[in-house]
Design a protein around this motif. Structure first.
Motif, PDB file in Angstrom:
ATOM      1  N   LYS A 232       0.845  -1.221  -0.017  1.00  0.00           N
ATOM      2  CA  LYS A 232      -0.030   0.010  -0.024  1.00  0.00           C
ATOM      3  C   LYS A 232       0.677   1.258   0.083  1.00  0.00           C
ATOM      4  N   LEU A 233       0.569   2.225  -0.632  1.00  0.00           N
ATOM      5  CA  LEU A 233       0.950   3.520  -0.452  1.00  0.00           C
ATOM      6  C   LEU A 233       0.155   4.565   0.213  1.00  0.00           C
ATOM      7  N   THR A 234       0.355   5.286   1.084  1.00  0.00           N
ATOM      8  CA  THR A 234      -0.402   6.264   1.681  1.00  0.00           C
ATOM      9  C   THR A 234       0.111   7.928   1.122  1.00  0.00           C
ATOM     10  N   LEU A 235      -0.786   8.407   0.737  1.00  0.00           N
ATOM     11  CA  LEU A 235      -0.544   9.787   0.020  1.00  0.00           C
ATOM     12  C   LEU A 235      -1.332  10.769   0.988  1.00  0.00           C
ATOM     13  N   LEU A 236      -0.547  11.986   1.106  1.00  0.00           N
ATOM     14  CA  LEU A 236      -0.898  13.446   1.609  1.00  0.00           C
ATOM     15  C   LEU A 236      -0.847  14.399   0.493  1.00  0.00           C
ATOM     16  N   ASN A 237      -1.853  14.912  -0.040  1.00  0.00           N
ATOM     17  CA  ASN A 237      -1.673  15.817  -0.993  1.00  0.00           C
ATOM     18  C   ASN A 237      -2.210  17.270  -0.307  1.00  0.00           C
ATOM     19  N   PRO A 274      -5.205  17.500   4.740  1.00  0.00           N
ATOM     20  CA  PRO A 274      -5.901  16.601   3.819  1.00  0.00           C
ATOM     21  C   PRO A 274      -5.973  15.272   4.666  1.00  0.00           C
ATOM     22  N   ILE A 275      -6.940  14.388   4.031  1.00  0.00           N
ATOM     23  CA  ILE A 275      -7.016  13.067   4.690  1.00  0.00           C
ATOM     24  C   ILE A 275      -6.082  12.302   4.068  1.00  0.00           C
ATOM     25  N   PRO A 276      -5.295  11.291   4.587  1.00  0.00           N
ATOM     26  CA  PRO A 276      -4.708  10.246   4.117  1.00  0.00           C
ATOM     27  C   PRO A 276      -5.363   9.462   3.101  1.00  0.00           C
ATOM     28  N   HIS A 277      -5.175   9.028   2.149  1.00  0.00           N
ATOM     29  CA  HIS A 277      -5.686   8.176   1.271  1.00  0.00           C
ATOM     30  C   HIS A 277      -4.638   7.111   0.695  1.00  0.00           C
ATOM     31  N   GLN A 278      -5.104   5.718   0.659  1.00  0.00           N
ATOM     32  CA  GLN A 278      -4.204   4.692  -0.004  1.00  0.00           C
ATOM     33  C   GLN A 278      -4.446   4.212  -0.983  1.00  0.00           C
ATOM     34  N   ILE A 279      -3.579   3.610  -1.815  1.00  0.00           N
ATOM     35  CA  ILE A 279      -3.537   3.045  -3.065  1.00  0.00           C
ATOM     36  C   ILE A 279      -2.806   1.764  -3.181  1.00  0.00           C
ATOM     37  N   ASP A 280      -3.355   0.808  -3.730  1.00  0.00           N
ATOM     38  CA  ASP A 280      -2.710  -0.496  -3.993  1.00  0.00           C
ATOM     39  C   ASP A 280      -1.398  -0.126  -4.818  1.00  0.00           C
ATOM     40  N   PHE A 281      -0.344  -0.900  -4.307  1.00  0.00           N
ATOM     41  CA  PHE A 281       1.029  -0.520  -4.775  1.00  0.00           C
ATOM     42  C   PHE A 281       1.652  -2.072  -4.841  1.00  0.00           C
ATOM     43  N   GLY A 282       1.722  -2.857  -6.012  1.00  0.00           N
ATOM     44  CA  GLY A 282       2.238  -4.152  -6.127  1.00  0.00           C
ATOM     45  C   GLY A 282       3.442  -4.187  -7.242  1.00  0.00           C
ATOM     46  N   THR A 283       3.645  -5.319  -7.262  1.00  0.00           N
ATOM     47  CA  THR A 283       4.777  -5.690  -8.269  1.00  0.00           C
ATOM     48  C   THR A 283       4.612  -5.161  -9.534  1.00  0.00           C
ATOM     49  N   GLY A 284       5.652  -4.491 -10.165  1.00  0.00           N
ATOM     50  CA  GLY A 284       5.377  -3.820 -11.335  1.00  0.00           C
ATOM     51  C   GLY A 284       4.691  -2.571 -11.556  1.00  0.00           C
ATOM     52  N   ASP A 285       4.385  -2.263 -10.413  1.00  0.00           N
ATOM     53  CA  ASP A 285       3.670  -0.783 -10.334  1.00  0.00           C
ATOM     54  C   ASP A 285       4.666   0.405 -10.274  1.00  0.00           C
ATOM     55  N   GLN A 286       4.430   1.532 -10.673  1.00  0.00           N
ATOM     56  CA  GLN A 286       5.076   2.716 -10.437  1.00  0.00           C
ATOM     57  C   GLN A 286       4.091   3.820 -10.452  1.00  0.00           C
ATOM     58  N   ILE A 287       4.725   4.778  -9.568  1.00  0.00           N
ATOM     59  CA  ILE A 287       3.954   6.063  -9.431  1.00  0.00           C
ATOM     60  C   ILE A 287       4.975   7.176  -9.683  1.00  0.00           C
ATOM     61  N   LEU A 288       4.325   8.230 -10.385  1.00  0.00           N
ATOM     62  CA  LEU A 288       5.268   9.434 -10.971  1.00  0.00           C
ATOM     63  C   LEU A 288       4.842  10.584  -9.957  1.00  0.00           C
ATOM     64  N   LEU A 289       5.642  11.324  -9.182  1.00  0.00           N
ATOM     65  CA  LEU A 289       5.393  12.697  -8.549  1.00  0.00           C
ATOM     66  C   LEU A 289       6.161  13.442  -9.507  1.00  0.00           C
TER      67      LEU A 289
END
Length: 352
Positions: A232-237, A274-289
């Motif tokens: 899981k990834l937790t994000l605060l925006n 902001p309210i923290p929100h989570q996204i699934d993040f597994g093998t092969g996934d990537q995220i670009l900030l």
């Protein structure tokens, strides 16, 4: 320097000589009656656009020589119109020399300011670890080259006791003041990322640090990420462009926050973060900030850079090579100096 800039420089360099040739041709073809001779002063007037004082003096001397030659050719040497032409050329050349000196002084001052800011940025934005826990990381920073528009884009990846934490942000404003604010944010983040048990605690430390320094309408947009165990990834925006998530199966999505929140440093608004929100993040996934300098980069027709459409460029197995391909595509899209700094941080799930 881009190809467009080089072409513009060549055109400006040729402009004084083209003006002198045109005026001389017109005067030779039409004779003295139409009075084109004083227009030779246009050449020295354009001379101050590029080059140094010696070049300006040379163009002025060429204009004076042409004026004397044409005066003899027209049988006007010693005539009032011939004398006025020589005086005009000499006066414009002198003014152009002063303008050239002033332009060169401003260029040196601008280069000095930009150099100081760029050095401060390079010290501030240290390389991120290529391997951070179960993630691989790559970063790209493209600085704006128009004037001294050093921005306050920032990024960092910290490996702490609770997992990997990252931040990408953008300080409102430009110049050394923005770099100073970015340093404040990064210093607070690097310390808090090791100490605080959750992201809300980290962001609270950032708010306190910023509110002690910022005033008025100054602020920092940012997104904080925590990669803990469990896929899981937790994000605060905090008012920042949403990250781009690329799934292992090729799906692309924007990690939009549940609720919008104001940027950091606006305690005067007295609103909750902001309210923290989570996204699934597994093998092969990537995220670009990324910062808004990426998605707000325009081409010559005014079209914004289509980041989502170009996400396929991130398919390379090497995160650094993938991010470099995207950066080059961004620069090619603009085909000119960027008007704002563009920072990108790519995080990829690493097997093993």
């Amino acid at each position: 320097m881009t190809q467009v800039n080089r072409r513009t420089q060549r055109l400006m360099a040729a402009l004084p000589f083209a003006a002198l040739f045109l005026v001389a041709a017109l005067d030779a073809l039409t004779g003295p009656d139409l009075g084109y001779l004083p227009l030779l002063a246009v050449g020295p007037a354009f001379a101050s656009l590029v080059g140094d004082v010696r070049r300006t003096v040379t163009i002025g001397a060429v204009a004076l020589s042409l004026s004397l030659f044409l005066s003899v050719y027209d049988g006007m040497l010693g005539d009032r119109r011939s004398d006025m032409s020589l005086i005009s050329i000499a006066g414009v050349t002198a003014a152009s020399i002063l303008a050239t000196v002033g332009r060169q002084r401003r260029e040196r001052e601008l280069a000095s300011v930009r150099s100081v800011a760029e050095v401060a940025q390079r010290v501030l934005l240290r390389p991120v670890p290529r391997r951070a826990g179960h993630l691989r990381a790559a970063v790209s920073y493209t600085s704006a080259t128009a004037e001294a528009r050093i921005g306050g884009d920032l990024y960092e990846v910290v490996i702490g006791p609770g997992g990997v934490r990252a931040i990408v942000g953008d300080v409102q404003g430009k110049g050394l003041a923005a770099v100073e604010s970015a340093a404040l944010v990064l210093g607070a983040f690097r310390e808090a990322a090791h100490d605080e048990p959750d992201l809300r605690g980290v962001s609270g430390r950032l708010e306190k640090a910023l509110n002690r320094r910022l005033s008025g309408e100054e602020f920092v947009t940012a997104i904080l990420v925590e990669a803990g165990p469990g896929g899981k990834l937790t994000l605060l925006n905090y008012g920042h462009p949403p990250p781009l998530v690329l799934r292992a199966d090729g799906a692309i999505e924007l990690a939009e926050p549940v609720e919008t929140a104001p940027p950091l440093g606006l305690a005067v608004l007295e609103v909750e973060g902001p309210i923290p929100h989570q996204i699934d993040f597994g093998t092969g996934d990537q995220i670009l900030l990324y910062t808004d300098g990426v998605i707000e980069a325009r081409d010559r027709t005014g079209r914004f850079y289509p980041l989502t459409e170009r996400a396929f460029l991130l398919k390379d197995d090497d995160p650094e090579a993938a991010l470099e391909a995207l950066r080059l595509d961004l620069v090619a899209h603009v085909d000119a100096p960027l008007h704002d700094d563009a920072a990108m941080l790519l995080l990829r799930f690493r097997e093993g």
